[in-house]
Enzyme design. Sequence first.
Site, short mmCIF file in Angstrom:
data_model
loop_
_atom_site.label_atom_id
_atom_site.label_comp_id
_atom_site.label_asym_id
_atom_site.label_seq_id
_atom_site.Cartn_x
_atom_site.Cartn_y
_atom_site.Cartn_z
N GLU A 144 -2.07 -5.14 -3.76
CA GLU A 144 -1.13 -4.41 -2.91
C GLU A 144 -0.06 -5.34 -2.35
O GLU A 144 1.12 -4.97 -2.26
CB GLU A 144 -1.88 -3.72 -1.77
CG GLU A 144 -2.73 -2.55 -2.24
CD GLU A 144 -3.51 -1.90 -1.13
OE1 GLU A 144 -3.82 -0.70 -1.25
OE2 GLU A 144 -3.83 -2.58 -0.12
N ASP A 174 0.83 -1.20 0.00
CA ASP A 174 0.00 0.00 0.00
C ASP A 174 0.87 1.25 0.00
O ASP A 174 0.64 2.20 -0.76
CB ASP A 174 -0.92 -0.03 1.23
CG ASP A 174 -1.73 1.25 1.38
OD1 ASP A 174 -2.55 1.52 0.49
OD2 ASP A 174 -1.53 1.97 2.37
#
Length: 238
Positions: free
Chosen positions: A128, A56
């Site tokens: 992610e 992320d």
Amino acid sequence: MSKQRPYVKFKQFQEQTGIFFRNEKLLIQAFTHSSYVNEHRKRLHEDNERLEFLGDAVLELTVSQYLFEQFPQMSEGELTKMRAAIVCEPSLVTFAHALSFGDLVLLGKGEELTGGRMRPSLLADVFEAFIGALYLDQGIEAVVQFLGKTIFPKIREGAFSHVMDYKSQLQEFVQRDGSGVLEYKILQERGPAHNKEFVSRVSLNGEELGVGVGRSKKEAEQRAAQMALAKLKQLQQG
């Protein structure tokens, strides 16, 4: 593909994408859901949640740098808005689907039965986690190269232009002001087929207001509209 033995499908994935992991365990971990770990406690498995956390941050950084370099005319607020649209769940799910990431996910039986393989939040997390795994395995340049093939071209093609829709803003401004009719025209198309560049002009009642350059006609028109909008606002302020 999801029914194959894990190691087989991950090797196939690497061959298809040309991304070969030095530490294949990181690749497998990126696609390992916590439900799978819970059902295979006798085996040494680690789920993808920590990689998702790292990915992320890496994704935000790399997308931020790309936007910063590609759109020097954008304000901090505009860059933030554009980045949010790119790294939001629906966008990540679209990227994951394009790469068939759902086929690779290792799931527990219960999660599989409830449709977890195609659950949007799960696919976004996996994307992610993959970014995090790639970063740990090969560094930031490998991530940038991967995004250069998957996400950055979509930005250049104007896939997120709705976020900063200067054409609509300009149209509203002109209608509100009662100024007249807007007209867009492609002035030039240059460069080789794989790397074309377009030059667009927007005029108001025949008078040029702005010129923009972009990788697509849509992007060029948006940039021309942005310039025109800035010019009209400046004139309005006196």
